[in-house]
Motif scaffolding. Sequence first.
Motif, PDB file in Angstrom:
ATOM      1  N   GLY A  49     -39.360   4.879  17.459  1.00  0.00           N
ATOM      2  CA  GLY A  49     -40.346   5.893  17.815  1.00  0.00           C
ATOM      3  C   GLY A  49     -40.987   6.516  16.603  1.00  0.00           C
ATOM      4  N   ALA A  50     -40.180   6.783  15.571  1.00  0.00           N
ATOM      5  CA  ALA A  50     -40.723   7.354  14.340  1.00  0.00           C
ATOM      6  C   ALA A  50     -41.701   6.394  13.669  1.00  0.00           C
ATOM      7  N   PHE A  51     -41.389   5.096  13.683  1.00  0.00           N
ATOM      8  CA  PHE A  51     -42.263   4.128  13.024  1.00  0.00           C
ATOM      9  C   PHE A  51     -43.547   3.884  13.827  1.00  0.00           C
ATOM     10  N   VAL A  52     -43.488   3.963  15.146  1.00  0.00           N
ATOM     11  CA  VAL A  52     -44.713   3.848  15.931  1.00  0.00           C
ATOM     12  C   VAL A  52     -45.658   4.997  15.584  1.00  0.00           C
ATOM     13  N   VAL A  53     -45.122   6.216  15.500  1.00  0.00           N
ATOM     14  CA  VAL A  53     -45.938   7.370  15.111  1.00  0.00           C
ATOM     15  C   VAL A  53     -46.453   7.199  13.684  1.00  0.00           C
ATOM     16  N   TYR A  54     -45.623   6.661  12.815  1.00  0.00           N
ATOM     17  CA  TYR A  54     -46.040   6.448  11.422  1.00  0.00           C
ATOM     18  C   TYR A  54     -47.258   5.532  11.343  1.00  0.00           C
ATOM     19  N   HIS A  55     -47.242   4.445  12.095  1.00  0.00           N
ATOM     20  CA  HIS A  55     -48.352   3.497  12.020  1.00  0.00           C
ATOM     21  C   HIS A  55     -49.602   4.032  12.725  1.00  0.00           C
ATOM     22  N   LEU A  56     -49.431   4.676  13.869  1.00  0.00           N
ATOM     23  CA  LEU A  56     -50.592   5.169  14.600  1.00  0.00           C
ATOM     24  C   LEU A  56     -51.189   6.409  13.945  1.00  0.00           C
ATOM     25  N   TYR A  57     -50.339   7.357  13.629  1.00  0.00           N
ATOM     26  CA  TYR A  57     -50.815   8.632  13.082  1.00  0.00           C
ATOM     27  C   TYR A  57     -50.977   8.584  11.559  1.00  0.00           C
ATOM     28  N   GLY A  58     -49.976   8.032  10.875  1.00  0.00           N
ATOM     29  CA  GLY A  58     -49.997   8.033   9.419  1.00  0.00           C
ATOM     30  C   GLY A  58     -50.965   7.029   8.818  1.00  0.00           C
ATOM     31  N   ARG A  59     -51.145   5.879   9.477  1.00  0.00           N
ATOM     32  CA  ARG A  59     -51.996   4.824   8.910  1.00  0.00           C
ATOM     33  C   ARG A  59     -53.346   4.692   9.621  1.00  0.00           C
ATOM     34  N   LEU A  60     -53.339   4.783  10.949  1.00  0.00           N
ATOM     35  CA  LEU A  60     -54.585   4.586  11.702  1.00  0.00           C
ATOM     36  C   LEU A  60     -55.289   5.891  12.039  1.00  0.00           C
ATOM     37  N   ASP A  61     -54.685   7.019  11.659  1.00  0.00           N
ATOM     38  CA  ASP A  61     -55.299   8.344  11.835  1.00  0.00           C
ATOM     39  C   ASP A  61     -55.543   8.682  13.305  1.00  0.00           C
ATOM     40  N   VAL A  62     -54.672   8.184  14.188  1.00  0.00           N
ATOM     41  CA  VAL A  62     -54.712   8.586  15.601  1.00  0.00           C
ATOM     42  C   VAL A  62     -54.183  10.015  15.696  1.00  0.00           C
ATOM     43  N   ASN A  63     -54.691  10.779  16.643  1.00  0.00           N
ATOM     44  CA  ASN A  63     -54.201  12.140  16.866  1.00  0.00           C
ATOM     45  C   ASN A  63     -52.680  12.126  17.029  1.00  0.00           C
ATOM     46  N   PHE A  64     -52.018  13.086  16.398  1.00  0.00           N
ATOM     47  CA  PHE A  64     -50.553  13.076  16.381  1.00  0.00           C
ATOM     48  C   PHE A  64     -49.960  13.079  17.781  1.00  0.00           C
ATOM     49  N   PHE A  65     -50.482  13.900  18.659  1.00  0.00           N
ATOM     50  CA  PHE A  65     -49.895  14.018  19.998  1.00  0.00           C
ATOM     51  C   PHE A  65     -50.166  12.764  20.827  1.00  0.00           C
ATOM     52  N   LEU A  66     -51.316  12.134  20.621  1.00  0.00           N
ATOM     53  CA  LEU A  66     -51.567  10.850  21.273  1.00  0.00           C
ATOM     54  C   LEU A  66     -50.617   9.784  20.733  1.00  0.00           C
ATOM     55  N   ALA A  67     -50.403   9.811  19.415  1.00  0.00           N
ATOM     56  CA  ALA A  67     -49.471   8.862  18.813  1.00  0.00           C
ATOM     57  C   ALA A  67     -48.056   9.084  19.335  1.00  0.00           C
ATOM     58  N   LEU A  68     -47.671  10.349  19.528  1.00  0.00           N
ATOM     59  CA  LEU A  68     -46.345  10.661  20.047  1.00  0.00           C
ATOM     60  C   LEU A  68     -46.194  10.162  21.480  1.00  0.00           C
ATOM     61  N   ALA A  69     -47.235  10.368  22.292  1.00  0.00           N
ATOM     62  CA  ALA A  69     -47.198   9.873  23.672  1.00  0.00           C
ATOM     63  C   ALA A  69     -47.155   8.349  23.699  1.00  0.00           C
ATOM     64  N   ALA A  70     -47.950   7.704  22.836  1.00  0.00           N
ATOM     65  CA  ALA A  70     -47.942   6.241  22.769  1.00  0.00           C
ATOM     66  C   ALA A  70     -46.586   5.719  22.313  1.00  0.00           C
ATOM     67  N   SER A  71     -45.951   6.438  21.407  1.00  0.00           N
ATOM     68  CA  SER A  71     -44.622   6.049  20.943  1.00  0.00           C
ATOM     69  C   SER A  71     -43.618   6.104  22.082  1.00  0.00           C
ATOM     70  N   ALA A  72     -43.659   7.182  22.870  1.00  0.00           N
ATOM     71  CA  ALA A  72     -42.734   7.319  23.996  1.00  0.00           C
ATOM     72  C   ALA A  72     -42.936   6.197  25.009  1.00  0.00           C
TER      73      ALA A  72
END
Length: 289
Positions: A49-72
């Motif tokens: 889950g942490a790495f999914v957020v890392y790639h979506l939010y940290g690298r692709l600049d997706v909104n953090f909360f969207l990245a968190l939902a996508a990770s879940a």
Amino acid sequence: MLTETSIAQILVNGLTSGSFYVLMALGFTLIFGIMRLVNFAHGEFYMLGAFVVYHLYGRLDVNFFLALAASAVTVGVLGAIVERVIFVPLRSRELSMLMSALGLQIALQGVMAVTEGVEALSLPAPVSGVYRSSWLIFPYDRLLVVAVAAVVVALFYAFITWSKFGQALRAVAQDAEAALMQGIPVNRVYTLAFAIGCALAAIAGGVIGPVFSLHVYMGQAAILKAFVVVILGGLGSVPGAVVGGLVLGLAESVFASLFGVLVSDMLGFLLIMMILLWRPFGLLGRATA
């Protein structure tokens, strides 16, 4: 000597740690309560889950909360697939399920070590700044952990209490054979429970990633804390996971402030041993025959 300011800071630090422990323990105790499985791989789903957020939010600049939902969602779907492929054939053999969970832990670590490397990575905080008052300092990224934990616990409670699927989960946890006789699809409930447990672990990993560094072995310490919390609160008890997480977080914060970080873990475990001597089945667990 403890002052009013230091006491407030200890409580804030304990609340932050406890909120993280609650997020980890919720999914862990849900899986155990439904499937009677000690999921050793739970920490690896937290890491994923942490790495999914890392790639979506940290690298692709997706909104953090969207990245968190996508990770879940992503980790939850992966958990459902794992449950159907690995644990369904072994459902009647608890020891084989336990060993398979341990093997899954090692396999996920190995795959992620090859694909992501073993170096620690940093994730930018979705919120910046610090709340300051005359008696309290509370970084907003840690406040976010507390807020997410509170929202997740509230939504989880509403789901378990009022939804049709939540009622099915509670029925299977109480008596799977009786639930099956009442027409509840027990196998689907097992898969749902495992998927939700993995999704909760992913949320924990996603919110804690910006606070600490993330790496492929981060699940090892997390699963130990989750296991301690569910034992403290009572195996299979969802309210126990909440209470146990907050108790452990506050205890560690108090001991770290009084005796230092190196001593806090030892004293925290001693406290838990004392509680279990008083309540062998946990704070909110039930004695079994």
